[in-house]
Design a protein around this motif. Sequence first.
Motif, mmCIF file in Angstrom:
data_model
loop_
_atom_site.group_PDB
_atom_site.id
_atom_site.type_symbol
_atom_site.label_atom_id
_atom_site.label_comp_id
_atom_site.label_asym_id
_atom_site.label_seq_id
_atom_site.Cartn_x
_atom_site.Cartn_y
_atom_site.Cartn_z
ATOM 1 N N ASP A 124 0.681 -0.792 -0.153
ATOM 2 C CA ASP A 124 0.307 -0.189 0.283
ATOM 3 C C ASP A 124 0.629 1.142 0.048
ATOM 4 N N LEU A 125 1.735 1.332 0.820
ATOM 5 C CA LEU A 125 2.865 2.948 1.515
ATOM 6 C C LEU A 125 4.488 2.612 0.629
ATOM 7 N N LEU A 126 4.012 3.822 -1.232
ATOM 8 C CA LEU A 126 5.623 3.158 -1.450
ATOM 9 C C LEU A 126 6.504 4.098 -0.721
ATOM 10 N N LEU A 127 6.698 5.484 0.253
ATOM 11 C CA LEU A 127 7.269 6.406 0.384
ATOM 12 C C LEU A 127 6.558 6.834 1.707
ATOM 13 N N GLY A 128 7.845 7.674 2.293
ATOM 14 C CA GLY A 128 6.730 8.280 3.431
ATOM 15 C C GLY A 128 7.957 9.016 3.967
ATOM 16 N N GLY A 129 7.771 10.084 4.469
ATOM 17 C CA GLY A 129 8.861 11.127 5.398
ATOM 18 C C GLY A 129 8.416 12.228 5.616
ATOM 19 N N ALA A 130 8.976 12.761 6.444
ATOM 20 C CA ALA A 130 8.300 14.759 7.338
ATOM 21 C C ALA A 130 9.521 15.465 5.870
#
Length: 103
Positions: free
Chosen positions: A37-43
């Motif tokens: 579901d999630l490919l990339l994430g970050g602040a």
Amino acid sequence: MAHYLLIYDLAPDYLERRAAFREAHLALAWRSVERGDLLLGGALADPAAQAMLLFQGEGPEAAETFAQDDPYVAAGLVTRWRVHRWTTVVGADASTPVHPNDR
């Protein structure tokens, strides 16, 4: 499959308070990655006022469920969240690729 951006607005003291919730948040995120579901994430940096997570799926449900289950949201580190469908047109993983000669 479509792309969806989960956008977080972060509390002013996010960096100071996140340590207590970070392990649970990261565990949730990596489970989302493992499901596909999630490919990339970050602040975002300087200032760390927002975060973005890129999801893929048939609809926005995975991104919405993630936000609803996220310890950062429950603890108030996220002051507001929203999900937007993102029409990606360039890149190997674009959901709707458009090339210069496709017009």
